[in-house]
Scaffold this motif. Structure first.
Motif, short mmCIF file in Angstrom:
data_model
loop_
_atom_site.label_atom_id
_atom_site.label_comp_id
_atom_site.label_asym_id
_atom_site.label_seq_id
_atom_site.Cartn_x
_atom_site.Cartn_y
_atom_site.Cartn_z
N THR A 246 0.81 -1.23 0.00
CA THR A 246 0.00 0.00 0.00
C THR A 246 0.83 1.27 0.00
OG1 THR A 246 -0.11 0.05 2.42
CG2 THR A 246 -1.80 -1.21 1.26
N ARG A 248 1.94 2.76 2.49
CA ARG A 248 1.68 3.57 3.66
C ARG A 248 2.90 3.55 4.57
NH1 ARG A 248 -4.55 2.03 5.45
NH2 ARG A 248 -5.55 2.72 3.51
N GLN A 269 0.23 3.76 9.04
CA GLN A 269 -0.59 4.96 9.13
C GLN A 269 -1.86 4.80 8.29
OE1 GLN A 269 1.83 8.38 8.16
NE2 GLN A 269 3.22 8.03 9.88
N ALA A 270 -2.86 5.62 8.60
CA ALA A 270 -4.18 5.47 7.97
C ALA A 270 -4.18 5.87 6.51
CB ALA A 270 -5.22 6.27 8.74
N ILE A 271 -3.33 6.83 6.13
CA ILE A 271 -3.31 7.31 4.75
C ILE A 271 -1.87 7.32 4.25
CG2 ILE A 271 -5.34 8.76 5.11
CD1 ILE A 271 -3.51 11.16 5.27
N VAL A 272 -1.71 7.50 2.95
CA VAL A 272 -0.39 7.57 2.33
C VAL A 272 0.18 8.97 2.51
CG1 VAL A 272 0.91 7.34 0.19
CG2 VAL A 272 -1.00 5.79 0.65
N SER A 273 1.37 9.06 3.06
CA SER A 273 2.04 10.36 3.26
C SER A 273 2.87 10.70 2.04
CB SER A 273 2.93 10.31 4.50
OG SER A 273 2.17 10.06 5.66
N ARG A 282 2.83 12.90 11.35
CA ARG A 282 1.68 12.06 11.69
C ARG A 282 2.06 11.05 12.77
NH1 ARG A 282 -2.44 13.25 8.50
NH2 ARG A 282 -2.04 14.03 6.39
N HIS A 332 -2.33 20.13 4.07
CA HIS A 332 -3.02 18.84 4.07
C HIS A 332 -2.83 18.09 5.37
CE1 HIS A 332 1.02 18.37 2.45
NE2 HIS A 332 1.01 17.14 2.92
#
Length: 389
Positions: A246, A248, A269-273, A282, A332
């Protein structure tokens, strides 16, 4: 389990008495056909009793200089108090309500083996570890020095799928419970748990290497020093786009109460940085959330709030956390920025310089009895950092 560790750390430092109780016949053998409604015992509804708002299984009572904490998990009860005179009436009342077995001084709680001395409290899962090795046939295996090779990159598409996935799932599930005291395998078990839905041969081979590593020191665990402060401090780091499938980033943190390690995590982590700085920040935000929860928990255990020390190796993340200056590159992640900045402004959080890597190594040596915290923080490269004024 973090609550259990915090309670043991405070008991070790303050010299509290630890007593274990067990409820008789907590589970009935017959099948329930009707709806059952359960209410809290009236004894805990009085004004002098306080139920923790951050952990509903924790109850405390303070009467003058006497303090007592009661921690409940299903039918297991742990009592910590600085006055044994207040414990006896409580045990009599609970026995009248539920019929208890008084197991005396704390030796074993939820599969955790507890040993106490004048130097502190030792926490391990030696018996549980040996049971895993015996059930899998690895009790006589050749031990290895690391739970996973550092350059191994596991993926969902590599290797042949396992014919019986239950073997892998059961093994990883048992290893997950072992991470309560073995943070040296937390990172590796976290990686292995990502393939529970469709495990393959390389994943099972990596899990077996973890067993070989456990064979080298099955009794390894945590040690809570009696001679220590009660200040919170945390170390956080990240692995940018570390997930092969993913992309991530991976967050890792360790939190100390004084010199004792009480909480840690290794998680995607919950989202892709989109940048390493974003991933680092994060990771800081996730760590601060845990610190806020821990601070609330400790306040219910009669510990006054103190400034928390947070260490990381990103100057950019430290800068945006300490200065209310946002621009296009950081908009963001503005929500996380506001959250961490607020904690710094309110005086809850503060960053300090790290003198050397040996400082971190000494902390883990005291907490774990290990010469160096090997895998989970092996890539942590701490540098001289200081929050801008």
């Amino acid at each position: 389990m973090v609550t259990v560790k915090c309670l043991l750390v405070i008991a070790a430092i303050k010299g509290w008495h630890l007593i274990e109780l067990d409820v008789n016949n907590a589970f009935l053998h017959g099948k329930l056909k009707d709806e059952i409604y359960v209410s809290l015992s009236p004894g805990f509804g009085e004004k002098e009793d306080t139920r923790s708002k951050v952990d509903y299984s924790l109850f405390t009572r303070s009467q003058g200089s006497s303090f007592i904490a009661l921690l409940v998990y299903v039918d297991d009860i742990l009592i910590a108090s600085n006055d044994t005179a207040t414990v006896h009436p409580l045990k009599v009342f609970l026995d009248h309500q539920f019929k208890l077995k008084d197991l005396g001084s704390l030796k074993n709680f939820l599969g955790l083996e507890v040993a106490r001395s004048s130097k502190g409290i030792s926490l391990s899962q030696r018996k549980y570890t040996l049971e895993i090795l015996s059930d899998t046939g690895y009790l006589g295996c050749k031990p290895v020095k690391t739970p996973m090779e550092q350059d191994v990159k596991l993926s969902r598409t590599d290797g042949v799928p396992l014919e019986d996935a239950k073997v892998y799932r059961r093994l990883v599930g048992r290893l997950l419970y072992l991470t309560i005291t073995r943070l040296d395998i937390t990172f590796d078990v976290h990686i292995l748990s990502q393939f529970m839905d469709s495990p393959r041969q390389p994943h099972l081979h990596a899990a077996y290497q973890v067993l070989q590593y456990l064979k080298s020191a099955p009794g390894q665990g945590l040690f809570f020093l009696a001679n220590s402060s009660l200040n919170l401090s945390a170390f956080t780091d990240f692995d940018w786009a570390g997930c092969q499938d993913t992309r991530r980033s991976l967050t890792g943190f360790c939190i100390f109460l004084g010199n004792s390690l009480v909480s840690w995590k290794s998680k995607n982590q919950a989202i892709v940085s989109r940048s390493p700085a974003e991933a680092e920040y994060r990771a800081m935000a996730i760590t601060v959330c845990e610190l806020v929860w821990l601070s609330s928990l400790l306040s219910g255990l009669q510990l006054p709030p103190t400034v928390v020390s947070l260490y990381c190796d990103s100057k950019f993340a430290i800068h945006i956390a300490s200065n209310l200056v946002f621009h296009e590159r950081t908009k963001h992640i503005e929500i996380d920025c506001h959250f961490v900045c607020d904690k710094i402004q309110y005086g809850f959080l503060q960053t300090f310089q790290v003198s050397s890597k040996n400082q971190l190594a000494d902390c883990f040596t005291n907490a774990l009895g290990l010469p160096l915290f090997s895998i989970m923080m092996s890539k942590l490269s701490l540098i001289e950092i200081h929050a801008p004024a």
